[in-house]
Design a protein around this motif. Structure first.
Motif, PDB file in Angstrom:
ATOM      1  N   GLY A 131       0.787  -1.226   0.000  1.00  0.00           N
ATOM      2  CA  GLY A 131       0.000   0.000   0.000  1.00  0.00           C
ATOM      3  C   GLY A 131       0.815   1.269   0.000  1.00  0.00           C
ATOM      4  N   ARG A 132       2.140   1.181  -0.093  1.00  0.00           N
ATOM      5  CA  ARG A 132       2.989   2.372  -0.105  1.00  0.00           C
ATOM      6  C   ARG A 132       3.840   2.367  -1.361  1.00  0.00           C
ATOM      7  NH1 ARG A 132       6.234   2.609   5.397  1.00  0.00           N
ATOM      8  NH2 ARG A 132       6.893   4.588   4.431  1.00  0.00           N
ATOM      9  N   MET A 133       4.190   3.585  -1.826  1.00  0.00           N
ATOM     10  CA  MET A 133       5.009   3.726  -3.021  1.00  0.00           C
ATOM     11  C   MET A 133       6.480   3.814  -2.622  1.00  0.00           C
ATOM     12  SD  MET A 133       5.015   3.790  -6.284  1.00  0.00           S
ATOM     13  CE  MET A 133       3.299   4.162  -6.723  1.00  0.00           C
ATOM     14  N   TRP A 134       7.295   3.010  -3.349  1.00  0.00           N
ATOM     15  CA  TRP A 134       8.730   2.966  -3.092  1.00  0.00           C
ATOM     16  C   TRP A 134       9.482   3.201  -4.388  1.00  0.00           C
ATOM     17  CZ3 TRP A 134      10.660   2.190   1.849  1.00  0.00           C
ATOM     18  CH2 TRP A 134       9.726   1.789   2.808  1.00  0.00           C
ATOM     19  N   LEU A 135      10.649   3.801  -4.219  1.00  0.00           N
ATOM     20  CA  LEU A 135      11.587   3.930  -5.328  1.00  0.00           C
ATOM     21  C   LEU A 135      12.686   2.890  -5.091  1.00  0.00           C
ATOM     22  CD1 LEU A 135      12.582   5.485  -7.846  1.00  0.00           C
ATOM     23  CD2 LEU A 135      13.914   6.929  -6.271  1.00  0.00           C
ATOM     24  N   ILE A 136      12.814   1.963  -6.017  1.00  0.00           N
ATOM     25  CA  ILE A 136      13.788   0.876  -5.868  1.00  0.00           C
ATOM     26  C   ILE A 136      14.947   1.141  -6.827  1.00  0.00           C
ATOM     27  CG2 ILE A 136      14.179  -1.611  -5.930  1.00  0.00           C
ATOM     28  CD1 ILE A 136      11.175  -1.999  -5.541  1.00  0.00           C
ATOM     29  N   ILE A 137      16.180   1.246  -6.235  1.00  0.00           N
ATOM     30  CA  ILE A 137      17.389   1.471  -7.032  1.00  0.00           C
ATOM     31  C   ILE A 137      18.217   0.195  -6.984  1.00  0.00           C
ATOM     32  CG2 ILE A 137      19.439   2.912  -7.333  1.00  0.00           C
ATOM     33  CD1 ILE A 137      18.010   5.090  -5.735  1.00  0.00           C
TER      34      ILE A 137
END
Length: 468
Positions: A131-137
């Motif tokens: 339910g949360r937005m993540w930026l994956i590097i």
């Protein structure tokens, strides 16, 4: 399906409002997307830059790691994860077949395409987890050689950067954008109402002026304001109204002259006709002693003198109606006696069947009632066939008088025109064509009507006079 018709005002308001709503929505959406794009892009750039700087400046002995060598120790991995971890974020490390999760984050949270594409280059992707937005590097860890060349170490790191603050910022941005949209809607509605009023006010004025013209107020004019299309239309309306007023004035003047001419000619003809009528009896007696051909000529002259006298009297009567000088002199009349007197004076009593109850009294103008009855009965006797029947009765709505003959009847194509002046229906061509129109004018003066309808056989005229 019933179609709903809306007025021009409503259509203008709806159009203005829809355009304003569409424009404000488009601006809001574009603005929101631009802010969102710039915000995410900036966050991504900052996160990528931090990861690069961290990996370049890290001081743990990761450089000794080499594919096929022993894996790094937990302490080295903890130092690496701590260096790369952002607040509330996580770092997952993979070295060959060794996986190093970080708290709630594991390789199961890494998208397959991101894990596969991160072996030789840095890859960035946004992913919603729980339910949360993540930026994956995802990036490989490189070993820097003394000659400043980079060699792969077989280690990959997956940095999870939370985007909660950015999401909250965008959520907070949507509220003022929605508020601005509502305000824009009300502003557009107000502007639409004002604009519609300014546009439609001249149209309403033109409509009112046109109705006034239709009601006979030919001096109606409108003020011309501005130089736009509506002002040009108003000026055209004024020019048209002025031309119409001139034309109607000319027609009224010509009509008045024509009526006055007919009245004057009729009155002037009455004097010689009176003198000619005075000698008709003597000429009629002399005709009996004349040879057949002169006698026939004398009788023809007498007949035409009588017809001319009737025509002059009818023209004078018609001119009174045209000039508005015809008036009623009401009196309570015994209808049966009035009918019999009308027939007896003209010598028609033996030719007409009268069906009028005795004692039937009605308030009317005796002379004009006599004119109505004489024209209808005379028309039936001249152009119909016996028996000619006159009936009268009292109804809740007034007096009803019917005159019927049993002849061939009036052709259906002529029925709508029989009350027109100088109209002669079918074979009924030896009259003046004024009798029925004068009868109807006298009925209208009483507030009544005359109608005609065909019968089998014959024709039926019905007179209705309302109570006074």
């Amino acid at each position: 399906m019933r179609r709903i018709h809306t007025g021009l005002r409503a259509r203008l308001v709806i159009t203005f409002t829809l355009i304003a709503v569409a424009a404000s929505s488009l601006v809001a959406v574009i603005g929101y997307e631009l802010v969102k794009s710039r915000l995410i892009e900036r966050t991504e750039q900052v996160a990528v830059h931090d990861v690069r700087d961290t990996l370049e400046g890290i001081r743990v002995p990761i450089g000794a790691v080499w594919p096929g060598n022993s894996p790094p120790t937990d302490a080295e991995i903890n130092v690496l994860q701590k260096s790369l971890r952002t607040p509330n974020g996580g770092v997952v490390v993979r070295y060959e077949d060794y996986l190093y999760p970080d708290g709630d984050f594991s390789m199961g949270d890494v998208p397959v395409d991101l894990a596969a594409g991160s072996s030789m280059r840095m890859v960035v992707k946004r992913q919603r987890l729980n339910g949360r937005m993540w930026l994956i590097i995802a990036t490989p860890v490189w070993r820097i050689e003394p000659i400043h060349t980079a060699q792969p170490t077989g280690m990959n790191v997956f940095v999870f950067v939370p985007l909660s603050e950015e999401e909250q910022l965008l959520t907070d941005l949507r509220q003022p954008l929605a508020t601005a949209g509502v305000i824009m809607l009300f502003v557009a509605l107000a502007v639409a109402l004002v604009s519609a009023r300014r546009v439609l006010l001249p149209v309403r004025q033109l409509g009112s002026a046109a109705r006034a013209l239709g009601a006979g107020h030919l001096d109606t004019r409108l003020p011309v304001r501005g130089q736009d299309e509506l002002a040009e239309l108003t000026a055209t309306f004024n020019d048209t109204a002025a031309a119409l007023e001139r034309s109607v004035s000319e027609l009224r003047s010509l009509e008045a002259m024509s009526r006055r001419f007919v009245a004057d000619v009729s009155h002037e003809l009455r004097t010689p006709l009176t003198a000619m009528t005075a000698v008709t009896d003597m000429l009629y007696e002399e005709a009996e002693r004349l040879p057949s051909e002169p006698a026939a000529a004398v009788r023809l002259v007498l007949k035409e003198i009588k017809r001319l006298r009737t025509l002059v009297e009818q023209l004078i009567e018609a001119s009174r109606f045209d000039s508005g000088t015809a008036t009623l002199h009401l009196d309570t009349v015994n209808v049966a006696d009035a009918v019999c007197d009308c027939l007896e004076v003209r010598g028609w009593l033996e030719q007409v069947r009268v069906n009028v109850p005795q004692g039937l009294a009605f308030l009317l103008d005796p002379r004009r009632f006599d004119v109505i009855l004489a024209n209808l009965v005379g028309n039936a006797l001249r152009h119909g066939e016996p028996p000619v029947v006159v009936t009268a009765r009292s109804t809740p709505n007034g007096l009803e008088v019917k005159v019927r003959d049993h002849g061939k009847g009036i052709p259906p194509s002529d029925l709508p025109h029989v009350f027109n002046r100088f109209y002669k229906a079918g074979a009924r061509g030896d009259g003046s064509g004024l009798g029925l129109s004068i009868a109807r004018a006298n009925a209208h003066l009483h507030g009544g009507t005359i109608s005609v309808r065909p019968q089998q056989p014959g024709t039926l005229f019905t007179v209705w006079l309302p109570p006074a």
